[in-house]
Design a protein around this motif. Structure first.
Motif, PDB file in Angstrom:
ATOM      1  N   GLU A  60      14.401  70.299  36.564  1.00 59.61           N
ATOM      2  CA  GLU A  60      13.164  70.990  36.955  1.00 59.61           C
ATOM      3  C   GLU A  60      13.466  72.425  37.388  1.00 59.61           C
ATOM      4  N   LYS A  61      14.583  72.601  38.082  1.00 56.48           N
ATOM      5  CA  LYS A  61      14.952  73.934  38.559  1.00 56.48           C
ATOM      6  C   LYS A  61      15.365  74.828  37.384  1.00 56.48           C
ATOM      7  N   VAL A  62      16.124  74.259  36.454  1.00 58.25           N
ATOM      8  CA  VAL A  62      16.531  75.013  35.266  1.00 58.25           C
ATOM      9  C   VAL A  62      15.303  75.515  34.518  1.00 58.25           C
ATOM     10  N   GLU A  63      14.322  74.647  34.351  1.00 59.76           N
ATOM     11  CA  GLU A  63      13.111  75.030  33.626  1.00 59.76           C
ATOM     12  C   GLU A  63      12.310  76.083  34.393  1.00 59.76           C
ATOM     13  N   ALA A  64      12.250  75.942  35.710  1.00 67.99           N
ATOM     14  CA  ALA A  64      11.480  76.883  36.515  1.00 67.99           C
ATOM     15  C   ALA A  64      12.109  78.275  36.533  1.00 67.99           C
ATOM     16  N   LEU A  65      13.404  78.328  36.263  1.00 66.79           N
ATOM     17  CA  LEU A  65      14.132  79.600  36.344  1.00 66.79           C
ATOM     18  C   LEU A  65      14.641  80.060  34.983  1.00 66.79           C
ATOM     19  N   ASN A  66      14.006  79.567  33.904  1.00 67.10           N
ATOM     20  CA  ASN A  66      14.529  79.879  32.569  1.00 67.10           C
ATOM     21  C   ASN A  66      14.302  81.332  32.167  1.00 67.10           C
ATOM     22  N   ASP A  67      13.612  82.095  33.015  1.00 65.81           N
ATOM     23  CA  ASP A  67      13.460  83.524  32.749  1.00 65.81           C
ATOM     24  C   ASP A  67      14.658  84.326  33.231  1.00 65.81           C
ATOM     25  N   LEU A  68      15.594  83.672  33.941  1.00 65.89           N
ATOM     26  CA  LEU A  68      16.773  84.353  34.474  1.00 65.89           C
ATOM     27  C   LEU A  68      18.019  83.947  33.690  1.00 65.89           C
ATOM     28  N   PRO A  69      18.970  84.854  33.499  1.00 62.12           N
ATOM     29  CA  PRO A  69      20.206  84.539  32.762  1.00 62.12           C
ATOM     30  C   PRO A  69      21.232  83.865  33.669  1.00 62.12           C
ATOM     31  N   LEU A  70      20.986  82.602  34.001  1.00 61.99           N
ATOM     32  CA  LEU A  70      21.839  81.865  34.922  1.00 61.99           C
ATOM     33  C   LEU A  70      22.784  80.936  34.173  1.00 61.99           C
ATOM     34  N   LYS A  71      23.925  80.635  34.787  1.00 57.18           N
ATOM     35  CA  LYS A  71      24.863  79.636  34.289  1.00 57.18           C
ATOM     36  C   LYS A  71      24.775  78.425  35.210  1.00 57.18           C
ATOM     37  N   TRP A  72      24.412  77.283  34.658  1.00 54.06           N
ATOM     38  CA  TRP A  72      24.238  76.071  35.445  1.00 54.06           C
ATOM     39  C   TRP A  72      25.440  75.152  35.282  1.00 54.06           C
ATOM     40  N   HIS A  73      25.963  74.684  36.407  1.00 59.48           N
ATOM     41  CA  HIS A  73      27.127  73.798  36.443  1.00 59.48           C
ATOM     42  C   HIS A  73      26.703  72.474  37.079  1.00 59.48           C
ATOM     43  N   PHE A  74      26.994  71.365  36.419  1.00 64.77           N
ATOM     44  CA  PHE A  74      26.730  70.063  37.030  1.00 64.77           C
ATOM     45  C   PHE A  74      27.991  69.606  37.742  1.00 64.77           C
ATOM     46  N   ILE A  75      27.849  69.270  39.034  1.00 60.32           N
ATOM     47  CA  ILE A  75      29.028  68.967  39.839  1.00 60.32           C
ATOM     48  C   ILE A  75      28.975  67.599  40.507  1.00 60.32           C
ATOM     49  N   GLY A  76      27.924  66.811  40.228  1.00 56.32           N
ATOM     50  CA  GLY A  76      27.771  65.528  40.902  1.00 56.32           C
ATOM     51  C   GLY A  76      28.222  64.354  40.060  1.00 56.32           C
ATOM     52  N   PRO A  77      28.219  63.150  40.647  1.00 58.12           N
ATOM     53  CA  PRO A  77      28.540  61.938  39.882  1.00 58.12           C
ATOM     54  C   PRO A  77      27.590  61.783  38.699  1.00 58.12           C
ATOM     55  N   ILE A  78      28.110  61.291  37.587  1.00 59.56           N
ATOM     56  CA  ILE A  78      27.325  61.203  36.355  1.00 59.56           C
ATOM     57  C   ILE A  78      27.037  59.753  36.020  1.00 59.56           C
ATOM     58  N   GLN A  79      25.756  59.392  35.979  1.00 61.15           N
ATOM     59  CA  GLN A  79      25.331  58.073  35.547  1.00 61.15           C
ATOM     60  C   GLN A  79      25.144  58.075  34.031  1.00 61.15           C
ATOM     61  N   SER A  80      25.428  56.943  33.406  1.00 61.20           N
ATOM     62  CA  SER A  80      25.357  56.860  31.949  1.00 61.20           C
ATOM     63  C   SER A  80      23.984  57.249  31.417  1.00 61.20           C
ATOM     64  N   ASN A  81      22.933  56.860  32.133  1.00 60.10           N
ATOM     65  CA  ASN A  81      21.582  57.127  31.631  1.00 60.10           C
ATOM     66  C   ASN A  81      21.115  58.548  31.914  1.00 60.10           C
ATOM     67  N   LYS A  82      21.982  59.374  32.497  1.00 59.58           N
ATOM     68  CA  LYS A  82      21.613  60.761  32.788  1.00 59.58           C
ATOM     69  C   LYS A  82      22.432  61.766  31.972  1.00 59.58           C
ATOM     70  N   THR A  83      23.227  61.265  31.025  1.00 59.94           N
ATOM     71  CA  THR A  83      24.116  62.182  30.314  1.00 59.94           C
ATOM     72  C   THR A  83      23.362  63.133  29.386  1.00 59.94           C
ATOM     73  N   ARG A  84      22.290  62.660  28.749  1.00 63.44           N
ATOM     74  CA  ARG A  84      21.609  63.541  27.791  1.00 63.44           C
ATOM     75  C   ARG A  84      20.999  64.765  28.460  1.00 63.44           C
ATOM     76  N   PRO A  85      20.224  64.629  29.537  1.00 67.80           N
ATOM     77  CA  PRO A  85      19.704  65.855  30.159  1.00 67.80           C
ATOM     78  C   PRO A  85      20.803  66.772  30.698  1.00 67.80           C
ATOM     79  N   ILE A  86      21.913  66.194  31.135  1.00 70.18           N
ATOM     80  CA  ILE A  86      23.035  67.040  31.569  1.00 70.18           C
ATOM     81  C   ILE A  86      23.585  67.818  30.377  1.00 70.18           C
ATOM     82  N   ALA A  87      23.782  67.115  29.266  1.00 66.85           N
ATOM     83  CA  ALA A  87      24.331  67.756  28.067  1.00 66.85           C
ATOM     84  C   ALA A  87      23.400  68.823  27.516  1.00 66.85           C
TER      85      ALA A  87
END
Length: 231
Positions: free
Chosen positions: A64-91
């Motif tokens: 939601e934050k990535v989408e809200a800030l898509n007007d800015l040239p930001l680099k997003w890093h995922f740093i938390g535990p990864i659940q199998s059912n959450k891999t696609r939105p992370i990717a």
């Protein structure tokens, strides 16, 4: 300046001082502002103060934050535990993943990475403290996981990450970070070409920089104390 801008300046000064003490160029150390649990408005303030890379741990909030800030040239890093059912939105939404610790998750991230995006930059999270409750591959299993990731398409293996057992003792802090650095050196001696050590947070970034950190993940020292009430 805003409070966030002031805090960013103070953290950057800490990084520069720690780099000087370690005989390293400050430019070799990237500041990752950990914005998890904070609103998009706080990220905008940090962006205005010159920050470009941000770390998130909760998938739904992050997307939601990535989408809200898509007007800015930001680099997003995922740093938390990864659940199998959450891999696609992370990717689909992130440029980096620091917390990869299982071959199955690597497979799913590779499969979910859109072909029109650059390769997903990944670090392997290592449990250097041996805590049973903490995520991370065991040091003895690191090389096998690295070989597995290296063979996958759409992933670029960059380095190692750790979250050691908390301690206020600078000697113990450095010992944990030195262990990760040694593991990077060992795996590179086997033919890998990893260049990233993601280690160090608000309370121990100086010790991490002294042991070779190239990315420090700082949240509370920039954004203030956070409240945990997420997914």
């Amino acid at each position: 300046m805003t409070t966030i801008a002031n805090s960013l300046q103070a953290v950057r000064q800490r990084i520069a001082q720690a780099a000087t003490a370690a005989g390293r160029p400050a430019a070799d150390i990237q500041l990752l502002a950990v914005s998890k649990t904070f609103l998009a408005a706080a990220v905008r303030q940090a962006y205005t103060a010159g920050q470009r890379a941000f770390g998130e741990s909760y998938v739904q909030e992050a997307v939601e934050k990535v989408e809200a800030l898509n007007d800015l040239p930001l680099k997003w890093h995922f740093i938390g535990p990864i659940q199998s059912n959450k891999t696609r939105p992370i990717a689909e939404s992130f440029a980096w993943v620091h917390s990869l610790d299982r071959a199955r998750i690597a497979d799913r991230l590779s499969a979910g990475r859109p072909s029109n995006l650059p390769d997903l930059q990944v670090c392997l999270q290592v449990n250097v403290s041996g805590e049973p409750s903490k995520s991370g591959v065991a040091p003895e299993d690191l090389a096998a996981l690295a070989r597995h990731v290296l063979a996958l398409p759409r992933l670029k293996l960059r380095g190692l990450m750790t979250i050691p057992e908390p301690t206020d003792d600078p000697v113990d802090q450095r010992r944990a970070f030195a262990r990760l650095r040694q593991l990077l050196e060992q795996i590179n001696a086997e033919g890998f070409q990893l260049d990233t050590l993601s280690m160090g947070m608000s309370d121990d970034l100086e010790a991490a920089i002294a042991e070779g950190a190239t990315i420090v993940r700082v949240g509370s020292a920039i954004f203030g104390a956070r409240e945990y009430n997420k997914e």
